[in-house]
Design a protein around this motif. Structure first.
Motif, PDB file in Angstrom:
ATOM      1  N   GLN A  39       0.817  -1.221   0.000  1.00 59.12           N
ATOM      2  CA  GLN A  39       0.000   0.000   0.000  1.00 59.12           C
ATOM      3  C   GLN A  39       0.850   1.272   0.000  1.00 59.12           C
ATOM      4  OE1 GLN A  39      -2.156  -0.517   3.657  1.00 59.12           O
ATOM      5  NE2 GLN A  39      -0.341  -0.275   4.926  1.00 59.12           N
ATOM      6  N   THR A  40       2.172   1.135  -0.067  1.00 60.03           N
ATOM      7  CA  THR A  40       3.071   2.288  -0.009  1.00 60.03           C
ATOM      8  C   THR A  40       2.747   3.308  -1.092  1.00 60.03           C
ATOM      9  OG1 THR A  40       4.830   0.878   0.853  1.00 60.03           O
ATOM     10  CG2 THR A  40       5.482   3.008  -0.015  1.00 60.03           C
ATOM     11  N   ILE A  41       2.623   4.555  -0.685  1.00 67.85           N
ATOM     12  CA  ILE A  41       2.266   5.639  -1.601  1.00 67.85           C
ATOM     13  C   ILE A  41       3.519   6.178  -2.288  1.00 67.85           C
ATOM     14  CG2 ILE A  41       1.399   8.022  -1.695  1.00 67.85           C
ATOM     15  CD1 ILE A  41      -0.519   7.224   0.589  1.00 67.85           C
ATOM     16  N   HIS A  42       3.398   6.450  -3.570  1.00 67.08           N
ATOM     17  CA  HIS A  42       4.482   7.090  -4.308  1.00 67.08           C
ATOM     18  C   HIS A  42       3.958   8.341  -4.997  1.00 67.08           C
ATOM     19  CE1 HIS A  42       8.063   7.801  -6.625  1.00 67.08           C
ATOM     20  NE2 HIS A  42       7.317   7.881  -7.717  1.00 67.08           N
ATOM     21  N   HIS A 258       0.892   3.698  16.987  1.00 65.05           N
ATOM     22  CA  HIS A 258       2.026   4.499  16.567  1.00 65.05           C
ATOM     23  C   HIS A 258       2.198   4.365  15.047  1.00 65.05           C
ATOM     24  CE1 HIS A 258       5.554   6.814  17.673  1.00 65.05           C
ATOM     25  NE2 HIS A 258       6.260   6.102  16.812  1.00 65.05           N
ATOM     26  N   ALA A 259       2.754   5.398  14.430  1.00 64.93           N
ATOM     27  CA  ALA A 259       3.098   5.372  13.006  1.00 64.93           C
ATOM     28  C   ALA A 259       1.898   5.120  12.099  1.00 64.93           C
ATOM     29  CB  ALA A 259       4.197   4.338  12.742  1.00 64.93           C
ATOM     30  N   PHE A 260       0.746   5.685  12.439  1.00 67.68           N
ATOM     31  CA  PHE A 260      -0.442   5.444  11.619  1.00 67.68           C
ATOM     32  C   PHE A 260      -0.392   6.173  10.278  1.00 67.68           C
ATOM     33  CE2 PHE A 260      -1.630   9.013  14.400  1.00 67.68           C
ATOM     34  CZ  PHE A 260      -2.141   9.935  13.500  1.00 67.68           C
ATOM     35  N   PHE A 261       0.545   7.115  10.114  1.00 69.50           N
ATOM     36  CA  PHE A 261       0.702   7.791   8.825  1.00 69.50           C
ATOM     37  C   PHE A 261       1.673   7.050   7.900  1.00 69.50           C
ATOM     38  CE2 PHE A 261       2.383  11.097   5.945  1.00 69.50           C
ATOM     39  CZ  PHE A 261       1.195  11.668   5.499  1.00 69.50           C
ATOM     40  N   ALA A 262       2.438   6.113   8.451  1.00 72.65           N
ATOM     41  CA  ALA A 262       3.504   5.431   7.701  1.00 72.65           C
ATOM     42  C   ALA A 262       2.919   4.387   6.767  1.00 72.65           C
ATOM     43  CB  ALA A 262       4.498   4.793   8.673  1.00 72.65           C
ATOM     44  N   ASP A 263       2.602   4.805   5.536  1.00 75.68           N
ATOM     45  CA  ASP A 263       1.897   3.931   4.597  1.00 75.68           C
ATOM     46  C   ASP A 263       2.704   2.727   4.143  1.00 75.68           C
ATOM     47  OD1 ASP A 263       3.473   5.002   2.191  1.00 75.68           O
ATOM     48  OD2 ASP A 263       2.448   6.819   2.856  1.00 75.68           O
ATOM     49  N   TYR A 264       3.994   2.718   4.435  1.00 73.12           N
ATOM     50  CA  TYR A 264       4.826   1.590   4.030  1.00 73.12           C
ATOM     51  C   TYR A 264       4.876   0.504   5.106  1.00 73.12           C
ATOM     52  CZ  TYR A 264       8.233   3.649   7.208  1.00 73.12           C
ATOM     53  OH  TYR A 264       8.848   4.156   8.334  1.00 73.12           O
ATOM     54  N   ARG A 265       4.162   0.711   6.230  1.00 71.00           N
ATOM     55  CA  ARG A 265       4.201  -0.228   7.353  1.00 71.00           C
ATOM     56  C   ARG A 265       2.799  -0.762   7.669  1.00 71.00           C
ATOM     57  NH1 ARG A 265       7.237   2.584  12.240  1.00 71.00           N
ATOM     58  NH2 ARG A 265       7.217   0.441  13.010  1.00 71.00           N
ATOM     59  N   SER A 267       1.299  -0.619  10.348  1.00 68.86           N
ATOM     60  CA  SER A 267       0.651   0.286  11.297  1.00 68.86           C
ATOM     61  C   SER A 267      -0.227   1.340  10.624  1.00 68.86           C
ATOM     62  CB  SER A 267       1.715   0.998  12.137  1.00 68.86           C
ATOM     63  OG  SER A 267       2.638   1.689  11.292  1.00 68.86           O
ATOM     64  N   TYR A 268      -0.135   1.481   9.318  1.00 69.55           N
ATOM     65  CA  TYR A 268      -0.847   2.514   8.563  1.00 69.55           C
ATOM     66  C   TYR A 268      -2.353   2.388   8.720  1.00 69.55           C
ATOM     67  CZ  TYR A 268      -2.341   5.094   4.314  1.00 69.55           C
ATOM     68  OH  TYR A 268      -2.928   5.949   3.421  1.00 69.55           O
ATOM     69  N   LYS A 269      -2.981   3.532   9.039  1.00 69.59           N
ATOM     70  CA  LYS A 269      -4.444   3.624   9.113  1.00 69.59           C
ATOM     71  C   LYS A 269      -4.869   4.678   8.100  1.00 69.59           C
ATOM     72  CE  LYS A 269      -5.579   0.909  12.665  1.00 69.59           C
ATOM     73  NZ  LYS A 269      -6.592  -0.170  12.579  1.00 69.59           N
ATOM     74  N   GLN A 270      -5.355   4.248   6.968  1.00 71.28           N
ATOM     75  CA  GLN A 270      -5.588   5.165   5.859  1.00 71.28           C
ATOM     76  C   GLN A 270      -6.511   6.323   6.217  1.00 71.28           C
ATOM     77  OE1 GLN A 270      -6.911   3.337   2.221  1.00 71.28           O
ATOM     78  NE2 GLN A 270      -7.242   5.285   1.193  1.00 71.28           N
ATOM     79  N   ALA A 271      -7.660   6.032   6.810  1.00 72.48           N
ATOM     80  CA  ALA A 271      -8.618   7.098   7.105  1.00 72.48           C
ATOM     81  C   ALA A 271      -8.028   8.128   8.061  1.00 72.48           C
ATOM     82  CB  ALA A 271      -9.902   6.503   7.689  1.00 72.48           C
ATOM     83  N   ASP A 272      -7.336   7.656   9.094  1.00 72.19           N
ATOM     84  CA  ASP A 272      -6.740   8.574  10.066  1.00 72.19           C
ATOM     85  C   ASP A 272      -5.574   9.336   9.456  1.00 72.19           C
ATOM     86  OD1 ASP A 272      -8.571   7.627  11.890  1.00 72.19           O
ATOM     87  OD2 ASP A 272      -7.197   6.166  12.779  1.00 72.19           O
ATOM     88  N   ALA A 273      -4.784   8.664   8.626  1.00 75.61           N
ATOM     89  CA  ALA A 273      -3.661   9.327   7.954  1.00 75.61           C
ATOM     90  C   ALA A 273      -4.161  10.443   7.045  1.00 75.61           C
ATOM     91  CB  ALA A 273      -2.857   8.306   7.151  1.00 75.61           C
ATOM     92  N   GLU A 274      -5.197  10.155   6.291  1.00 78.40           N
ATOM     93  CA  GLU A 274      -5.729  11.160   5.373  1.00 78.40           C
ATOM     94  C   GLU A 274      -6.369  12.322   6.125  1.00 78.40           C
ATOM     95  OE1 GLU A 274      -8.233   9.152   2.574  1.00 78.40           O
ATOM     96  OE2 GLU A 274      -6.519   8.286   1.491  1.00 78.40           O
TER      97      GLU A 274
END
Length: 290
Positions: A39-42, A258-265, A267-274
Motif C-alpha cells: 500500500q506504499t504511496i508514491h 504508533h506510526a499510523f501515517f507510515a503507509d509503508y508499514r 501500522s498505517y491507518k488510511q482514514a486517520d492518515a488522510e
C-alpha cells in the motif's frame, strides 16, 4: 487528501538483507522495517525540483532531501523531520506531497554525524548504536541551518513551519520551543515526556515555558509508546504556558497506534492518515505558512 497526489502504488518487493544497499538519500527503507507494504504511496516529481542538497551546519555538510515547485521563489517552507529511520523514501515522498501543495519542503539528515540508520537490522541496534548518540543540541543547530538554507534557496523565512514524525515529532515540539521565527508546527506521534539523558537533557513538556508557536499534535490512542496521561499533562502545561503556545491542539485517533501515517508499514491507518494530512495542511495555512 492523499489519493489525488499519488500516481501509483509501489509493489511489494522481496528483501534480502545481504544485498540491500541504500543508493541515495531519500531512497530505500531502513533494514529493520522491510519489506515495505504493497500500500506504499508514491508521489511523482513532475513539476518539481526534487533531490538531494547540502546544508552547511557548523563544520559539517548535512545532506537533505528537498522538493519544491519548479521555477518558483518566495515559497512557504516546511521543514520535514524524519522518523527514527532517517530520511528514507517515505520522508522524501512526504516532501514531494508538500511541494505539490506549493511548498519548499526539506528534510535534513539529522543523523549525518552518527551513521546510516538504514543499515541496522533491528530496532534495538538502531536505538542503542545510533539514535541514542544523537544530541538534541546538534539537531536543533542543524534545523537552524536548514531554516537559513531555505531562505537562501527560494523559501520565505517569514512563512516557515515544521512537521515531524515519531522521533521527529518530539523534535518538532522542541524546535517549536526553540525558534521564535517559526510560524507553526505539526507533531505526528511525537513523545512529549520521557527519560532525560546527556544527549536528550529535556523533553517538550520540560520546556513548555519556551513554546513559541501553536503545535498540532496528532496521536493514536492505541500507541503503547506514548501514554495518554503524558498528553494530558502536556495539555495542562500548555494551558498555563505562554500565549504563543495556547493555540495548540491535540487530535487523538481512537483506533490508531504508533506510526499510523507510515503507509509503508502495517501500522498505517488510511482514514486517520488522510484526516491528519488534511488537518496538517489546514493548520499551516491557518497559521501563515502557505
Amino acid at each position: 487528501m492523499l489519493k489525488p497526489e499519488v500516481d501509483s502504488l509501489v509493489p511489494h518487493v522481496p528483501f534480502d538483507r545481504r544485498t540491500f544497499i541504500k543508493a541515495a538519500l531519500g531512497t530505500g527503507f531502513a533494514a529493520c522495517v522491510l519489506p515495505v507494504s504493497a500500500q506504499t504511496i508514491h508521489t511523482d516529481s513532475e513539476g518539481l525540483e526534487a533531490g538531494e542538497v547540502s546544508i552547511k551546519s557548523g563544520d559539517t555538510m548535512v545532506p537533505a532531501y528537498r522538493a519544491q515547485p519548479k521555477g518558483k521563489t518566495h515559497l512557504p517552507v516546511i521543514i520535514v523531520v524524519h522518523e527514527i529511520f532517517g530520511v528514507h523514501e517515505h520522508i522524501a515522498d512526504v516532501c514531494r506531497r508538500f511541494a505539490k501543495q506549493g511548498y519548499l519542503a526539506i528534510a535534513p539528515d539529522l543523523y549525518k554525524r552518527q551513521g546510516d540508520p538504514t543499515q541496522y537490522p533491528s530496532m534495538q541496534q538502531l536505538n542503542e548504536q545510533l539514535v541514542s548518540k544523537v544530541p538534541d543540541s546538534q539537531v536543533l543547530a542543524d534545523l537552524d541551518a536548514t531554516f537559513k538554507w531555505a531562505g537562501e534557496h527560494g523559501g520565505d523565512v517569514n512563512k516557515v513551519g515544521i512537521n515531524g514524525f515519531c522521533w521527529g515529532g518530539r523534535i518538532a515540539w522542541l524546535y517549536a520551543e526553540h525558534n521564535p521565527r517559526l510560524k507553526a508546527a505539526v507533531a505526528w506521534y511525537g513523545r512529549v515526556a520521557g527519560n532525560q539523558t546527556p544527549m536528550t537533557p529535556a523533553n517538550p513538556i520540560d520546556r513548555v515555558s519556551d513554546l513559541q508557536v501553536p503545535v498540532l499534535g496528532l496521536y493514536g490512542r492505541q500507541d503503547q509508546s506514548i501514554p495518554q496521561e503524558s498528553l494530558d499533562k502536556m495539555k495542562q502545561a500548555i494551558a498555563q504556558g505562554p500565549q504563543a503556545g495556547r493555540g495548540s491542539e491535540f487530535v487523538v485517533y481512537d483506533d490508531a497506534g504508533h506510526a499510523f501515517f507510515a503507509d509503508y508499514r502495517p501500522s498505517y491507518k488510511q482514514a486517520d492518515a488522510e484526516d491528519g494530512w488534511r488537518r496538517t495542511l489546514a493548520w499551516f495555512k491557518a497559521h501563515g505558512v502557505g
